[in-house]
Design a protein around this motif. Structure first.
Motif, PDB file in Angstrom:
ATOM      1  N   ASP A  48      -1.494  18.789 -15.493  1.00  0.00           N
ATOM      2  CA  ASP A  48      -1.111  19.964 -14.712  1.00  0.00           C
ATOM      3  C   ASP A  48      -1.497  19.852 -13.239  1.00  0.00           C
ATOM      4  N   THR A  49      -2.323  18.855 -12.882  1.00  0.00           N
ATOM      5  CA  THR A  49      -2.701  18.665 -11.478  1.00  0.00           C
ATOM      6  C   THR A  49      -1.579  17.917 -10.762  1.00  0.00           C
ATOM      7  N   LEU A  50      -1.612  17.923  -9.456  1.00  0.00           N
ATOM      8  CA  LEU A  50      -0.588  17.229  -8.671  1.00  0.00           C
ATOM      9  C   LEU A  50      -0.547  15.742  -9.014  1.00  0.00           C
ATOM     10  N   VAL A  51      -1.702  15.097  -8.987  1.00  0.00           N
ATOM     11  CA  VAL A  51      -1.769  13.669  -9.317  1.00  0.00           C
ATOM     12  C   VAL A  51      -1.370  13.454 -10.775  1.00  0.00           C
ATOM     13  N   GLY A  52      -1.844  14.325 -11.653  1.00  0.00           N
ATOM     14  CA  GLY A  52      -1.561  14.200 -13.072  1.00  0.00           C
ATOM     15  C   GLY A  52      -0.090  14.332 -13.416  1.00  0.00           C
ATOM     16  N   LYS A  53       0.638  15.166 -12.669  1.00  0.00           N
ATOM     17  CA  LYS A  53       2.079  15.307 -12.918  1.00  0.00           C
ATOM     18  C   LYS A  53       2.794  13.977 -12.682  1.00  0.00           C
ATOM     19  N   VAL A  54       2.398  13.279 -11.639  1.00  0.00           N
ATOM     20  CA  VAL A  54       2.992  11.969 -11.339  1.00  0.00           C
ATOM     21  C   VAL A  54       2.642  10.975 -12.446  1.00  0.00           C
ATOM     22  N   VAL A  55       1.374  10.973 -12.850  1.00  0.00           N
ATOM     23  CA  VAL A  55       0.934  10.071 -13.918  1.00  0.00           C
ATOM     24  C   VAL A  55       1.655  10.393 -15.222  1.00  0.00           C
ATOM     25  N   GLY A  56       1.804  11.684 -15.520  1.00  0.00           N
ATOM     26  CA  GLY A  56       2.490  12.092 -16.749  1.00  0.00           C
ATOM     27  C   GLY A  56       3.923  11.615 -16.810  1.00  0.00           C
ATOM     28  N   ILE A  57       4.621  11.701 -15.699  1.00  0.00           N
ATOM     29  CA  ILE A  57       6.007  11.207 -15.650  1.00  0.00           C
ATOM     30  C   ILE A  57       6.031   9.699 -15.860  1.00  0.00           C
ATOM     31  N   ALA A  58       5.102   9.005 -15.207  1.00  0.00           N
ATOM     32  CA  ALA A  58       5.036   7.546 -15.356  1.00  0.00           C
ATOM     33  C   ALA A  58       4.771   7.159 -16.811  1.00  0.00           C
ATOM     34  N   LEU A  59       3.918   7.905 -17.497  1.00  0.00           N
ATOM     35  CA  LEU A  59       3.639   7.610 -18.903  1.00  0.00           C
ATOM     36  C   LEU A  59       4.885   7.793 -19.764  1.00  0.00           C
ATOM     37  N   LYS A  60       5.622   8.877 -19.528  1.00  0.00           N
ATOM     38  CA  LYS A  60       6.839   9.118 -20.303  1.00  0.00           C
ATOM     39  C   LYS A  60       7.836   7.982 -20.121  1.00  0.00           C
ATOM     40  N   VAL A  61       7.957   7.499 -18.897  1.00  0.00           N
ATOM     41  CA  VAL A  61       8.882   6.403 -18.599  1.00  0.00           C
ATOM     42  C   VAL A  61       8.383   5.100 -19.222  1.00  0.00           C
ATOM     43  N   ALA A  62       7.081   4.866 -19.151  1.00  0.00           N
ATOM     44  CA  ALA A  62       6.509   3.604 -19.632  1.00  0.00           C
ATOM     45  C   ALA A  62       6.564   3.469 -21.148  1.00  0.00           C
ATOM     46  N   GLY A  63       6.313   4.563 -21.857  1.00  0.00           N
ATOM     47  CA  GLY A  63       6.214   4.491 -23.308  1.00  0.00           C
ATOM     48  C   GLY A  63       4.826   4.044 -23.725  1.00  0.00           C
TER      49      GLY A  63
END
Length: 178
Positions: free
Chosen positions: A82-97
């Motif tokens: 939910d943090t700004l940095v975490g939102k970017v990381v979360g998207i990257a995780l979804k893409v990475a698998g």
């Protein structure tokens, strides 16, 4: 002598979001060394440990210690997303698998904790071992964090189990999912 582990402020932001501290818990955070009104960029690991312990006592009353820390880890990573940095990381995780995310576990933990020695080993599809050394936080919290991050990456039913403790600040996790 090894360097003292430091914790980035984004993890404290996540902990505050999760704990929603009242005045009593804020006072415990302050006593541990974290002033919510005057956040710093980094903190010594001992400050985060104190704040984690206070949060477990406050939020997870009635749970055994291991379950409480595992739940804290899961909820902390969810709050981090939910943090700004975490939102970017979360998207990257979804893409990475999940498989690619596991290859980057060391980098992910090192982005908020430094220095820590984390080694990953693939044991087969959806089966990994992660060795944490110089990691002064509870193994169960790390296990919960890994489970939460893997869910974000698309893993079904991730399970992180402590295979071995290596005192004073090391352990191995066996991580699997469907």
């Amino acid at each position: 002598m090894p360097a003292e582990v430091t914790v980035q402020s984004t993890l404290f932001e996540s902990l505050v979001r999760l704990a929603q501290p009242d005045a009593k818990l804020q006072a415990e955070f302050l006593a541990a060394g974290f002033d919510m009104d005057k956040p710093r960029a980094t903190y010594p690991a001992a400050v985060f440990v104190g704040c984690q312990d206070a949060t477990v006592r406050y939020r997870y009353q009635g749970m055994d210690r291991q379950s409480a820390y595992r739940t804290l880890g899961r909820e902390l990573v969810r709050s981090y997303f939910d943090t700004l940095v975490g939102k970017v990381v979360g998207i990257a995780l979804k893409v990475a698998g999940p498989e690619r995310a596991m290859k980057r576990v060391s980098l992910s933990f090192s982005s908020v904790f430094s220095p820590v020695d984390i080694q990953v080993e693939s044991l087969g599809p959806a089966d990994w071992r992660v060795r944490f050394r110089g990691y002064p936080f509870p193994a169960e919290a790390a296990a919960g964090t890994c489970e939460g991050a893997l869910r974000q990456a698309g893993a079904t039913e991730p399970q992180a189990n402590v295979e071995r403790y290596e005192p004073p600040d090391g352990f191995d996790l066996r991580i699997r999912w469907r």
